[in-house]
Write an enzyme that holds these catalytic residues in place. Structure first.
Site, mmCIF file in Angstrom:
data_model
loop_
_atom_site.group_PDB
_atom_site.id
_atom_site.type_symbol
_atom_site.label_atom_id
_atom_site.label_comp_id
_atom_site.label_asym_id
_atom_site.label_seq_id
_atom_site.Cartn_x
_atom_site.Cartn_y
_atom_site.Cartn_z
ATOM 1 N N CYS A 65 0.833 -1.210 0.000
ATOM 2 C CA CYS A 65 0.000 0.000 0.000
ATOM 3 C C CYS A 65 0.875 1.271 0.000
ATOM 4 C CB CYS A 65 -0.943 0.035 1.191
ATOM 5 S SG CYS A 65 -2.122 1.388 1.067
ATOM 6 N N CYS A 241 -6.336 3.006 -3.845
ATOM 7 C CA CYS A 241 -5.698 3.243 -2.560
ATOM 8 C C CYS A 241 -6.549 4.247 -1.787
ATOM 9 C CB CYS A 241 -4.285 3.784 -2.786
ATOM 10 S SG CYS A 241 -3.415 4.082 -1.246
#
Ligand SMILES: Cc1cc2nc3c(=O)[nH]c(=O)nc-3n(C[C@H](O)[C@H](O)[C@H](O)COP(=O)(O)OP(=O)(O)OC[C@H]3O[C@@H](n4cnc5c(N)ncnc54)[C@H](O)[C@@H]3O)c2cc1C
Length: 354
Positions: A65, A241
């Protein structure tokens, strides 16, 4: 022995490669959300800080991430503001990458967020050493300049890599990730091997949301292989994201990780602008999805609960140069299983060896 192997082994956190870092993790106001052991300490350190310099780092390697190293900075900033100590804290976000976010459209929007929140970003600046006792972090800028900074709070995103057992296996590419076709997720050398997620070579951000689009592709292509057909279903690079910004606000960055184009789903909302709707979506809907829909194969990324029309590449009539076709593979496997044929395992099938 296996007939088909699917590799989804994630990333390995390498706290040990930055001198002094491992020794001071969890102590001296140094912690990281990238470790189960140290993430509770991050919250304690946020609570304990009332003034001074807070530094958040991001390494030059791929990380789980790409947005998380800065999300924690926004969350800490909001907490310090809530506690009334924000004006006494100088916040820096220091990243080894060329920009603070991969997709340009969201990068510009996030740079504005940082400016508005008074967080100073530095790019192309890599953490290379930590002296926990003295509370000093050493950085190397592009070009080799060394910069030393004192800190009162340090949040480290450690350098990461694929796990050693993947890196050291014949499945890995030159940089250690499982070497798969970026569309079919099928291994470039061993057709009976697939990989998805963080340990794969798929050239996009390493996020769960990308995996939610990769998983149906792998399922479908494994099924094709079992039916002795070519793996043709393709992953198009969809990545997302959710960037938490504090104050119950979230920017839902959706983009194509292969082309770096923004591909927002929630028209007419401007997804470069944070809002509370996305925050609640992440907090309650995505959590439910994570635990209940994704593991059961009932979540299709941007298509949510609805399985999309599968995208396929044109079926090729040629044998892949680097590996046997499914039927050739089955024949080779049969030869390996029957040593009386005199065929040596080493010379017969690279797939079995893998
Ligand atoms: C702090 C943080 C915040 C994040 N936030 C988001 C977010 O908001 N949105 C988002 O989409 N993504 C987010 N991510 C990224 C997301 O969690 C990962 O991309 C995702 O979990 C990767 O899935 P994976 O299956 O590839 O690997 P993992 O989830 O890491 O799973 C790999 C599994 O393989 C197992 N394994 C490893 N080696 C072996 C072995 N030798 N034998 C057997 N099993 C093994 C591991 O134990 C693990 O269970 C975040 C990640 C972090 C760390």
């Amino acid at each position: 022995e296996y007939d088909i192997l699917v590799v989804a082994a994630g990333l390995q956190q390498n706290f040990n490669v930055v001198p002094g870092l491992k020794e001071t993790m969890g102590k001296n106001s140094v912690a990281s959300i990238y470790s189960l052991d140290y993430s509770p300490v991050v919250w304690q350190n946020i609570q304990a800080l009332n003034s001074g310099k807070a530094i958040f780092t991001n390494p030059c390697t791929a990380v789980n991430c790409g947005g998380a190293p800065q999300k924690i900075a926004y969350l800490a900033e909001a907490e310090w503001r809530k506690r009334g100590v924000r004006d006494s804290i100088d916040i820096e976000f220091i990243t080894a990458t060329p920009g603070i976010f991969a997709c340009p459209e969201y990068r510009v929007a996030l740079e504005k967020q940082m400016a508005a929140k008074g967080i100073s970003p530095s790019v192309k600046t890599n953490l290379i050493e930590v002296d926990g006792d003295k509370k000093i972090a050493v950085f190397e800028k592009e070009g080799g300049e060394i910069v030393t900074k004192e800190f009162d709070f340090l949040h480290v995103t450690p350098p990461m890599s694929s796990p050693d057992f993947v890196k050291n296996s014949p499945l890995a590419n030159a940089v250690g990730f499982v070497d798969v076709d970026k569309e079919t997720c099928q291994h470039n050398k061993y057709p009976n091997v697939f990989a998805l997620g963080d340990c794969s070579s798929l050239p996009t951000s390493k996020t769960y949301s990308a995996i939610s689009s990769q998983a149906p592709v792998v399922v479908s292509n494994v099924q094709s292989l079992m039916e002795e057909k070519e793996a043709t279903r393709i992953y198009d690079g969809y990545t997302a994201c959710p960037v938490l910004l504090g104050d119950s606000q979230l920017m839902l960055a959706e983009f194509n990780g292969y082309t770096m184009e923004a591909i927002p789903t929630f028209w007419p909302l401007d997804q470069t602008k944070p809002n509370a709707f996305f925050y609640w979506l992440k907090r309650f809907v995505f959590e439910h999805v994570y635990w209940h829909a994704m593991p059961n194969g009932r979540w299709y990324g941007k298509y949510m609960f609805f399985e999309p029309w599968a995208q396929h590449k044109a079926e090729s009539t040629e044998t892949k140069a680097t590996g046997p076709t499914p039927s050739e593979h089955a024949a080779l496997k049969a030869q390996v299983a029957a040593p009386s044929t005199g065929t040596s395992q080493a010379s017969s099938s690279s797939s079995s060896d893998s």
